[in-house]
Scaffold this motif. Structure first.
Motif, PDB file in Angstrom:
ATOM      1  N   ARG A 157       0.837  -1.204   0.000  1.00  0.00           N
ATOM      2  CA  ARG A 157       0.000   0.000   0.000  1.00  0.00           C
ATOM      3  C   ARG A 157       0.876   1.259   0.000  1.00  0.00           C
ATOM      4  N   LEU A 158       1.913   1.223   0.832  1.00  0.00           N
ATOM      5  CA  LEU A 158       2.807   2.365   0.960  1.00  0.00           C
ATOM      6  C   LEU A 158       3.569   2.626  -0.336  1.00  0.00           C
ATOM      7  N   SER A 159       3.980   1.565  -0.993  1.00  0.00           N
ATOM      8  CA  SER A 159       4.688   1.697  -2.263  1.00  0.00           C
ATOM      9  C   SER A 159       3.803   2.381  -3.303  1.00  0.00           C
ATOM     10  N   ARG A 160       2.547   2.007  -3.328  1.00  0.00           N
ATOM     11  CA  ARG A 160       1.616   2.611  -4.283  1.00  0.00           C
ATOM     12  C   ARG A 160       1.359   4.088  -3.944  1.00  0.00           C
ATOM     13  N   LYS A 161       1.179   4.387  -2.659  1.00  0.00           N
ATOM     14  CA  LYS A 161       0.882   5.757  -2.250  1.00  0.00           C
ATOM     15  C   LYS A 161       2.078   6.694  -2.442  1.00  0.00           C
ATOM     16  N   SER A 162       3.273   6.137  -2.464  1.00  0.00           N
ATOM     17  CA  SER A 162       4.468   6.976  -2.585  1.00  0.00           C
ATOM     18  C   SER A 162       4.851   7.251  -4.032  1.00  0.00           C
ATOM     19  N   GLN A 163       4.192   6.601  -4.984  1.00  0.00           N
ATOM     20  CA  GLN A 163       4.579   6.765  -6.383  1.00  0.00           C
ATOM     21  C   GLN A 163       4.521   8.219  -6.877  1.00  0.00           C
ATOM     22  N   PRO A 164       3.474   9.005  -6.530  1.00  0.00           N
ATOM     23  CA  PRO A 164       3.467  10.404  -6.994  1.00  0.00           C
ATOM     24  C   PRO A 164       4.658  11.212  -6.489  1.00  0.00           C
ATOM     25  N   ILE A 165       5.232  10.815  -5.368  1.00  0.00           N
ATOM     26  CA  ILE A 165       6.353  11.566  -4.807  1.00  0.00           C
ATOM     27  C   ILE A 165       7.578  11.448  -5.710  1.00  0.00           C
ATOM     28  N   PHE A 166       7.727  10.335  -6.389  1.00  0.00           N
ATOM     29  CA  PHE A 166       8.858  10.193  -7.314  1.00  0.00           C
ATOM     30  C   PHE A 166       8.724  11.163  -8.492  1.00  0.00           C
ATOM     31  N   THR A 167       7.487  11.500  -8.848  1.00  0.00           N
ATOM     32  CA  THR A 167       7.279  12.546  -9.853  1.00  0.00           C
ATOM     33  C   THR A 167       7.717  13.893  -9.297  1.00  0.00           C
ATOM     34  N   TYR A 168       7.367  14.157  -8.021  1.00  0.00           N
ATOM     35  CA  TYR A 168       7.822  15.388  -7.371  1.00  0.00           C
ATOM     36  C   TYR A 168       9.353  15.483  -7.392  1.00  0.00           C
ATOM     37  N   ILE A 169      10.009  14.367  -7.093  1.00  0.00           N
ATOM     38  CA  ILE A 169      11.471  14.358  -7.028  1.00  0.00           C
ATOM     39  C   ILE A 169      12.070  14.813  -8.352  1.00  0.00           C
ATOM     40  N   GLN A 170      11.482  14.319  -9.428  1.00  0.00           N
ATOM     41  CA  GLN A 170      11.971  14.685 -10.765  1.00  0.00           C
ATOM     42  C   GLN A 170      11.641  16.136 -11.087  1.00  0.00           C
ATOM     43  N   GLN A 171      10.416  16.559 -10.766  1.00  0.00           N
ATOM     44  CA  GLN A 171       9.974  17.914 -11.094  1.00  0.00           C
ATOM     45  C   GLN A 171      10.769  18.977 -10.342  1.00  0.00           C
ATOM     46  N   THR A 172      11.104  18.681  -9.072  1.00  0.00           N
ATOM     47  CA  THR A 172      11.758  19.687  -8.225  1.00  0.00           C
ATOM     48  C   THR A 172      13.272  19.534  -8.186  1.00  0.00           C
ATOM     49  N   LYS A 173      13.803  18.565  -8.927  1.00  0.00           N
ATOM     50  CA  LYS A 173      15.236  18.281  -8.917  1.00  0.00           C
ATOM     51  C   LYS A 173      15.738  18.014  -7.491  1.00  0.00           C
ATOM     52  N   GLN A 174      14.956  17.168  -6.804  1.00  0.00           N
ATOM     53  CA  GLN A 174      15.300  16.681  -5.460  1.00  0.00           C
ATOM     54  C   GLN A 174      15.280  17.781  -4.395  1.00  0.00           C
ATOM     55  N   HIS A 175      14.406  18.725  -4.534  1.00  0.00           N
ATOM     56  CA  HIS A 175      14.252  19.776  -3.517  1.00  0.00           C
ATOM     57  C   HIS A 175      13.277  19.240  -2.462  1.00  0.00           C
ATOM     58  N   TRP A 176      13.818  18.664  -1.402  1.00  0.00           N
ATOM     59  CA  TRP A 176      12.993  17.915  -0.464  1.00  0.00           C
ATOM     60  C   TRP A 176      12.079  18.796   0.373  1.00  0.00           C
ATOM     61  N   ASP A 177      12.470  20.031   0.665  1.00  0.00           N
ATOM     62  CA  ASP A 177      11.547  20.930   1.362  1.00  0.00           C
ATOM     63  C   ASP A 177      10.325  21.222   0.496  1.00  0.00           C
ATOM     64  N   GLN A 178      10.538  21.448  -0.796  1.00  0.00           N
ATOM     65  CA  GLN A 178       9.424  21.684  -1.722  1.00  0.00           C
ATOM     66  C   GLN A 178       8.542  20.443  -1.816  1.00  0.00           C
ATOM     67  N   ILE A 179       9.164  19.282  -1.889  1.00  0.00           N
ATOM     68  CA  ILE A 179       8.422  18.020  -1.968  1.00  0.00           C
ATOM     69  C   ILE A 179       7.571  17.827  -0.718  1.00  0.00           C
ATOM     70  N   CYS A 180       8.165  18.069   0.443  1.00  0.00           N
ATOM     71  CA  CYS A 180       7.422  17.931   1.703  1.00  0.00           C
ATOM     72  C   CYS A 180       6.252  18.916   1.751  1.00  0.00           C
ATOM     73  N   PHE A 181       6.470  20.127   1.266  1.00  0.00           N
ATOM     74  CA  PHE A 181       5.414  21.145   1.224  1.00  0.00           C
ATOM     75  C   PHE A 181       4.246  20.669   0.366  1.00  0.00           C
ATOM     76  N   MET A 182       4.511  20.133  -0.803  1.00  0.00           N
ATOM     77  CA  MET A 182       3.444  19.684  -1.699  1.00  0.00           C
ATOM     78  C   MET A 182       2.681  18.508  -1.108  1.00  0.00           C
ATOM     79  N   GLN A 183       3.407  17.568  -0.533  1.00  0.00           N
ATOM     80  CA  GLN A 183       2.764  16.394   0.047  1.00  0.00           C
ATOM     81  C   GLN A 183       1.944  16.768   1.275  1.00  0.00           C
ATOM     82  N   LEU A 184       2.471  17.671   2.078  1.00  0.00           N
ATOM     83  CA  LEU A 184       1.768  18.102   3.280  1.00  0.00           C
ATOM     84  C   LEU A 184       0.509  18.895   2.923  1.00  0.00           C
ATOM     85  N   ALA A 185       0.627  19.775   1.932  1.00  0.00           N
ATOM     86  CA  ALA A 185      -0.541  20.558   1.491  1.00  0.00           C
ATOM     87  C   ALA A 185      -1.652  19.634   1.006  1.00  0.00           C
ATOM     88  N   LYS A 186      -1.291  18.642   0.226  1.00  0.00           N
ATOM     89  CA  LYS A 186      -2.278  17.673  -0.268  1.00  0.00           C
ATOM     90  C   LYS A 186      -2.996  16.997   0.888  1.00  0.00           C
TER      91      LYS A 186
END
Length: 426
Positions: A157-186
């Motif tokens: 279940r966790l593997s499936r739920k984390s898949q969109p985050i790998f798109t974030y990683i690519q989009q933000t060029k591994q900017h983890w604060d930005q990634i955390c912000f997007m995931q938290l906002a969602k």
């Protein structure tokens, strides 16, 4: 009959291996059955080895109910199937041609599999279903087997739920604060506004959040403005203040609000997008370095302090603009925090450690989810009633049981489930 049964026969070597022949009469010897591919992409079994006549072949095996399903699934146009060495079917109805126009060797199972085994399968699948097919047989399952399978279901279940985050990683060029912000906002948007809140976070460079982090009203203006909640006429003084701030910030930083609006309909006031965005602004105001705070937490007590937020004075007496209510702290409830941990923080940690190839990272993640209390919805209550109550001690088990019910039981994927396989073997 379905393909899961054919996969089951092959995975657990229920096919009699002596005197096998293709539909064209060529002797088949199975040297290695191959590795079961559960990804639903590509052939069903990989790295198999078979002997056809005097020739030994290594490659992949594909399975169908009928041979013609090869064409129904358009495998003839998919390069992933070019290395198939054997087509295993329940019933052969048409020849399948490979790219060189040779006939793909086909093994038909309906005449070689034990009729008793087929009957057992049909009887199992035709049980009267009230909640799940095997509810009357739960007592036959081994406790260690139950615990192991629930843990694996949770990781799935966790593997499936984390898949969109790998798109974030690519989009933000591994900017983890930005990634955390997007995931938290969602996560703050809950089900009704998850998409809008995610889009809002995607529209804001996290550098802007850092620039105005000490000014809570600026953060509120940015978030509410990007969510199209500051674009109407309203006589409320604080609304006008935020509206003017957003107008200034929008021009200065070339902000573009999202293309759709947040939803208020049928939501309780505590879940209004206005109050949830105000709470998110307070969260960002009070916490620096989201990645450091969220990605390293090992238990719920590590996270509780950062969710102990205080909204601005205005929101203590409002759920939306223009209507004053009795004062309340508008703190994040324990249930809301738990949802954020389950739906945002743990998937973040899972994706982060997978991306970093951290060894044994599951230990940290399983410890965190086990620090969360079990959920108590209608599905979990039914599982408790049929014999699972003693195995439910945390959110790990309840999340796993939701996956079991929705992705296996409801789909009748019993022969992909460790419980169903065990009961079939018995």
């Amino acid at each position: 009959m379905n393909e899961d049964f054919i996969h089951y026969l092959w995975r657990f070597k229920k096919v009699p291996v002596l005197n096998l022949q293709t539909v064209n009469g060529e002797p088949v010897e199975v040297i290695r059955f191959g590795n079961y591919n559960q990804s639903h992409s590509g052939p069903d079994f990989k790295e198999a080895i078979i002997k056809l006549g005097r020739q030994t072949w290594a490659g992949q095996i594909e399975m169908h109910i009928k041979s013609s399903d090869w064409y129904a699934h358009q495998h003839e146009t998919d390069p992933a199937y070019d290395n198939v060495i054997l087509h295993v079917v329940w019933e052969h109805d048409v020849d399948v041609f490979q790219k060189d126009q040779s006939v793909l060797p086909t093994l038909q199972l309906k005449d070689v599999v034990s009729k008793d085994l087929v009957k057992a399968y049909k009887d199992f699948m035709q049980r009267p279903q009230q909640f799940i097919l095997c509810e009357a047989s739960v007592g036959q399952l081994n406790s260690l087997g139950i615990q192991f399978w629930l843990e694996r279901l949770y990781i799935e279940r966790l593997s499936r739920k984390s898949q969109p985050i790998f798109t974030y990683i690519q989009q933000t060029k591994q900017h983890w604060d930005q990634i955390c912000f997007m995931q938290l906002a969602k996560s703050f948007g809950l089900k009704a506004n998850a998409e809008v809140f995610e889009a809002v976070a995607q529209s804001i460079n996290f550098k802007l959040i850092l620039q105005y982090q000490t000014q809570l009203d600026y953060l509120e203006a940015i978030l509410l403005g990007q969510a199209n909640l500051l674009n109407i006429e309203c006589e409320d003084n604080y609304y006008k203040h935020l509206q003017q701030l957003y107008k200034f910030l929008k021009s200065k930083h070339e902000l573009k609000p999202v293309g759709f609006s947040a939803e208020f309909f049928r939501l309780r006031p505590a879940n209004f997008p206005s109050i949830r965005l105000a709470q998110l602004a307070s969260f960002l105001h009070q916490n620096t370095s989201l990645a450091r705070l969220l990605l390293k937490a090992e238990k719920l007590t590590d996270l509780k302090p950062i969710f102990d937020i205080k909204v601005s004075t205005y929101w203590k007496t409002h759920y939306n603009f223009g209507k004053e209510n009795k004062p309340s702290a508008k703190k994040l409830s324990a249930n809301f925090v738990q949802l954020c941990v389950i739906n945002a923080i743990i998937p973040l940690q899972f994706a982060y450690h997978q991306f970093k190839s951290t060894l044994d990272f599951e230990t940290q993640i399983l410890a965190l989810v086990r620090s969360l209390k079990p959920e108590n919805n209608s599905i979990i209550k039914r599982f408790k009633a049929i014999g699972f109550e003693d195995y439910i001690s945390s959110a790990l088990e309840t999340q796993a049981l939701l996956t079991l019910k929705n992705d296996y039981c409801n789909q009748k994927r019993c022969l992909n489930c460790n419980f169903g396989i065990k009961l079939m073997q018995q």
